[in-house]
Scaffold this motif. Structure first.
Motif, short mmCIF file in Angstrom:
data_model
loop_
_atom_site.label_atom_id
_atom_site.label_comp_id
_atom_site.label_asym_id
_atom_site.label_seq_id
_atom_site.Cartn_x
_atom_site.Cartn_y
_atom_site.Cartn_z
N GLN A 142 -70.78 -4.80 -75.00
CA GLN A 142 -70.32 -4.28 -73.70
C GLN A 142 -71.34 -4.56 -72.60
O GLN A 142 -70.97 -4.85 -71.45
CB GLN A 142 -70.04 -2.78 -73.80
CG GLN A 142 -68.73 -2.43 -74.49
CD GLN A 142 -68.82 -2.53 -76.01
OE1 GLN A 142 -69.90 -2.69 -76.57
NE2 GLN A 142 -67.68 -2.43 -76.69
N THR A 143 -72.62 -4.50 -72.95
CA THR A 143 -73.65 -4.84 -71.97
C THR A 143 -73.51 -6.29 -71.53
O THR A 143 -73.57 -6.61 -70.33
CB THR A 143 -75.05 -4.61 -72.56
OG1 THR A 143 -75.22 -3.22 -72.86
CG2 THR A 143 -76.13 -5.04 -71.59
N ARG A 144 -73.34 -7.18 -72.50
CA ARG A 144 -73.19 -8.61 -72.19
C ARG A 144 -71.99 -8.83 -71.26
O ARG A 144 -72.10 -9.54 -70.25
CB ARG A 144 -73.01 -9.40 -73.48
CG ARG A 144 -72.77 -10.90 -73.29
CD ARG A 144 -72.13 -11.50 -74.53
NE ARG A 144 -70.80 -10.93 -74.76
CZ ARG A 144 -70.15 -10.99 -75.92
NH1 ARG A 144 -70.72 -11.54 -76.97
NH2 ARG A 144 -68.94 -10.46 -76.03
N ASP A 145 -70.85 -8.23 -71.59
CA ASP A 145 -69.64 -8.45 -70.79
C ASP A 145 -69.80 -7.90 -69.38
O ASP A 145 -69.37 -8.54 -68.41
CB ASP A 145 -68.44 -7.80 -71.47
CG ASP A 145 -68.06 -8.49 -72.78
OD1 ASP A 145 -68.60 -9.58 -73.04
OD2 ASP A 145 -67.23 -7.93 -73.52
N TYR A 200 -69.75 3.46 -72.06
CA TYR A 200 -69.73 2.00 -72.07
C TYR A 200 -69.99 1.38 -70.70
O TYR A 200 -70.30 0.19 -70.63
CB TYR A 200 -68.38 1.51 -72.59
CG TYR A 200 -68.13 1.86 -74.04
CD1 TYR A 200 -68.76 1.17 -75.06
CD2 TYR A 200 -67.27 2.90 -74.37
CE1 TYR A 200 -68.53 1.50 -76.40
CE2 TYR A 200 -67.04 3.24 -75.69
CZ TYR A 200 -67.68 2.54 -76.70
OH TYR A 200 -67.46 2.87 -78.01
N TRP A 201 -69.85 2.14 -69.59
CA TRP A 201 -69.92 1.50 -68.28
C TRP A 201 -70.72 2.29 -67.24
O TRP A 201 -71.16 1.72 -66.24
CB TRP A 201 -68.52 1.25 -67.73
CG TRP A 201 -67.63 2.46 -67.76
CD1 TRP A 201 -66.73 2.80 -68.72
CD2 TRP A 201 -67.57 3.52 -66.79
NE1 TRP A 201 -66.11 3.99 -68.42
CE2 TRP A 201 -66.61 4.46 -67.24
CE3 TRP A 201 -68.22 3.76 -65.57
CZ2 TRP A 201 -66.30 5.60 -66.52
CZ3 TRP A 201 -67.91 4.91 -64.85
CH2 TRP A 201 -66.96 5.82 -65.34
N ALA A 202 -70.92 3.58 -67.44
CA ALA A 202 -71.53 4.39 -66.39
C ALA A 202 -73.05 4.33 -66.39
O ALA A 202 -73.69 4.77 -65.42
CB ALA A 202 -71.09 5.85 -66.52
N ALA A 203 -73.67 3.80 -67.45
CA ALA A 203 -75.13 3.84 -67.56
C ALA A 203 -75.81 2.98 -66.52
O ALA A 203 -76.89 3.32 -66.03
CB ALA A 203 -75.56 3.39 -68.96
N GLU A 233 -75.68 -13.37 -73.32
CA GLU A 233 -75.75 -12.88 -71.93
C GLU A 233 -76.73 -13.72 -71.12
O GLU A 233 -76.42 -14.16 -70.00
CB GLU A 233 -76.20 -11.41 -71.93
CG GLU A 233 -76.50 -10.83 -70.57
CD GLU A 233 -77.12 -9.45 -70.65
OE1 GLU A 233 -77.94 -9.10 -69.78
OE2 GLU A 233 -76.78 -8.70 -71.61
N GLY A 234 -77.92 -13.95 -71.66
CA GLY A 234 -78.91 -14.74 -70.96
C GLY A 234 -78.45 -16.16 -70.71
O GLY A 234 -78.69 -16.74 -69.64
N MET A 259 -64.79 -2.74 -66.80
CA MET A 259 -65.16 -2.28 -68.13
C MET A 259 -64.50 -0.93 -68.44
O MET A 259 -64.09 -0.68 -69.58
CB MET A 259 -66.68 -2.15 -68.23
CG MET A 259 -67.20 -1.76 -69.61
SD MET A 259 -66.85 -2.99 -70.89
CE MET A 259 -67.89 -4.34 -70.32
N ARG A 260 -64.36 -0.11 -67.44
CA ARG A 260 -63.74 1.21 -67.61
C ARG A 260 -62.27 1.08 -68.02
O ARG A 260 -61.75 1.90 -68.79
CB ARG A 260 -63.88 1.98 -66.30
CG ARG A 260 -63.20 3.34 -66.22
CD ARG A 260 -63.50 3.94 -64.86
NE ARG A 260 -62.46 4.81 -64.38
CZ ARG A 260 -62.22 5.05 -63.10
NH1 ARG A 260 -62.95 4.46 -62.16
NH2 ARG A 260 -61.27 5.88 -62.74
N ARG A 261 -61.59 0.05 -67.50
CA ARG A 261 -60.19 -0.16 -67.90
C ARG A 261 -60.08 -0.55 -69.37
O ARG A 261 -59.09 -0.20 -70.03
CB ARG A 261 -59.57 -1.22 -67.00
CG ARG A 261 -59.29 -0.75 -65.57
CD ARG A 261 -58.45 -1.74 -64.81
NE ARG A 261 -59.19 -2.95 -64.45
CZ ARG A 261 -59.90 -3.09 -63.33
NH1 ARG A 261 -59.95 -2.09 -62.45
NH2 ARG A 261 -60.54 -4.21 -63.07
#
Length: 557
Positions: free
Chosen positions: A497-500, A535-538, A308-309, A526-528
């Motif tokens: 999932q965070t990276r993506d 996985y995506w709402a945080a 990610e970085g 991400m939700r799709r």
């Protein structure tokens, strides 16, 4: 403040002048402590003619950092009394510095009490509504016994501001019911609870959003300033009756207080440097502290964070700091980087252990004194020293939650190089400090020219919630430090999932999207792929919802 709100909303809600007074009162007083600090910081930008004020501020930052380090380091050689005496002396010096700073910045802080709801509403775009939430006490002004029955519980109220419209107050109902429902919904969203969802999220939306609809009018963008337990809720993930989510109807961004809309209407100082990207620090940097270091290590490597970085640094045209280079000195020594992105572990340590009722202990429990440094006197096998006890625990975060660490801003943060080593009692090189960037550390930084802070770390939006003052944690720290906007996480999200999501966020920012629009688009994508909100709402955004990428970096890249 609550007495004023309760009086107006129960007895004078049709009196336009009284409603205006209540609106001004709420906007002036919510989150006041942080706002006073922010105003003092802003004065430094124009303090060229007052070198004494700048010198006082620099002394305050150094002394506050020294106090933080001393608190976390604890007493040397068990000399608790000397340790506490030194802390007390340092805090007296800090109080004296802050008193003089307050006197010299009185004019700027006094203006906080002069702003009106008109001032804030005038800064809003035509498609935007500001919602200021307040968890408040309810008062019964008709109680027969005015000494016992005036306080009648607590409720949530919302102030809605729209450009060109009068202020509108809306009562949302019983606070305890909303708090309990919020806790259940966030547990379901984050995946912490396996309880079957029996329409709880829709019930919560009907409680905290539906009553606002008439006041919101045709707004398509919401600036939300939450309070109490609602500070932990991603409104965007609440379901609507037509099968969509709130994020499909409104673009949502959060504010620490409604007053921050006024601050965001003003231009920010220029960045002090290029973007700074830190990812996947070497958590074992330094000399280990004991044989059980590996067993007590609370943090694990994050290979997804390193990738990610790398990708985000490539977007921004900079070299990421990773591994042994991801040290504390490189972060705290930065002066207003255009963007600050940290991809690591976040932590929220438990508070200082509280005394337990002896009747709650069971045979076989191992207990420990709440004050482990107090001397114990035993006579004829009987404890003769009055003392409180709690259950013993093997806590890898003990250095962040142990004795005398009572500041919530010291008990949360992100892990940097050497974090595991320091937490296990080991030694770090000087540039690594103590291996953690606490909220207090972040608050002492100068981020006045920073357009965006991204804390790509679990629980980075959490902390101790104080009604009327917000969340004491990294989100408060970033605001105090001066960052114009912030992306943070309300719970732990898997590494991949965070990276993506983060790389997609920057891709959209680079294309020119505003922050709220880019984050919403990344979460929808991400939700799709992963429908569950865990996985995506945080990840939520706070501050300026507009563009953050400086075109100069695009041209340079």
């Amino acid at each position: 403040m609550d007495q004023v709100l309760s009086l107006v909303l129960t007895e004078l809600k049709t009196d336009a002048d009284a409603v205006a007074v209540a609106a001004d009162t709420l906007l002036r007083h919510k989150g006041l402590a942080a706002q006073l600090t922010i105003r003092q910081r802003d004065m430094l930008v124009t303090a060229a003619d007052d070198p004494r004020l700048r010198d006082l501020h620099e002394q305050r930052v150094r002394l506050h950092a020294a106090i933080n380090a001393r608190q976390l380091a604890g007493p040397s050689d068990g000399a608790m009394q000397t340790h506490r005496q030194r802390l007390a002396a340092d805090r007296q010096r800090l109080d004296a510095l802050e008193s003089e700073i307050a006197q010299r910045s009185h004019g700027a802080t006094h203006r906080l009490f002069e702003l009106t709801w008109h001032d804030i509403a005038a800064t809003l775009a035509s498609d935007t509504a500001l919602v200021e939430l307040r968890r408040r006490a309810v008062f019964d002004f008709h109680a027969a016994d005015r000494t016992k029955e005036v306080h009648a519980g607590a409720c949530y109220s919302a102030l809605v501001l729209r450009p060109g419209a009068p202020p509108a107050f809306v009562d949302l109902g019983d606070a305890e019911h909303i708090d309990e429902l919020t806790g259940r919904v966030t547990a379901l969203m984050s995946g912490r609870s396996q309880e079957e969802d029996t329409d709880k999220a829709a019930r919560l939306r009907r409680a905290v959003l539906d009553p606002l609809l008439p006041a919101l009018g045709g707004a398509s963008r919401l600036l939300l300033s939450p309070d109490g337990a609602l500070s932990t809720l991603p409104y965007e993930a609440l379901p609507l009756d037509d099968g969509r989510l709130v994020m499909d109807r409104w673009l949502v961004c959060y504010l620490p207080t409604g007053r921050d809309a006024l601050h965001l209407s003003q231009p920010s100082p220029a960045p002090g440097g290029p973007p700074l990207v830190l990812a996947d620090p070497d958590l074992k940097l330094g000399t280990p502290g004991g044989a059980n270091t590996r067993e007590r290590a609370p943090f694990t490597p994050l290979p997804g964070a390193r990738e990610e970085g790398r990708q985000i640094a490539e977007f921004l045209g900079v070299t990421p700091l990773a591994g042994a280079d991801a040290v504390k000195e490189r972060v705290t020594g930065a002066q207003s980087p255009a963007i600050l992105h940290i991809a690591s572990h976040g932590f929220l340590s438990p508070s200082v252990p509280r005394a337990m009722d002896p009747a709650d202990f069971a045979v076989g429990d191992i207990v420990t004194p709440v004050d482990a440094h107090r001397q114990i006197l035993v006579l004829d096998g009987t404890l003769a020293t009055p003392m409180d006890f709690t259950l013993a625990r093997d806590d890898p975060f003990e250095r962040l939650s142990g004795r005398d660490v009572d500041d919530p801003m010291l008990r949360c943060g992100v892990a940097l190089a050497g974090a595991n080593t320091w937490l296990s009692g080991g030694d770090l090189p000087p540039e690594a400090g103590n291996g953690v960037l606490t909220a207090s550390d972040l608050a002492l930084m100068d981020l006045s020219g920073t357009r965006l802070v991204v804390l790509s770390a679990c629980d980075s939006a959490l902390g101790d919630t104080w009604v009327g003052e917000g969340v004491f944690g990294l989100r408060r720290a970033a605001s105090i430090a001066g960052s114009r906007s912030l992306v943070m996480s309300l719970w732990k999200v898997p590494d991949r999932q965070t990276r993506d999501l983060m790389t997609d966020l920057y891709r959209r920012l680079w294309a020119g999207d505003g922050l709220a629009e880019a984050l919403t688009g990344a979460r929808q994508a991400m939700r799709r792929r992963y429908p569950h909100p865990a996985y995506w709402a945080a990840f939520v955004c706070q501050g300026d919802p507009g563009p953050v990428i400086d075109t100069r970096y695009q041209e340079d890249g």
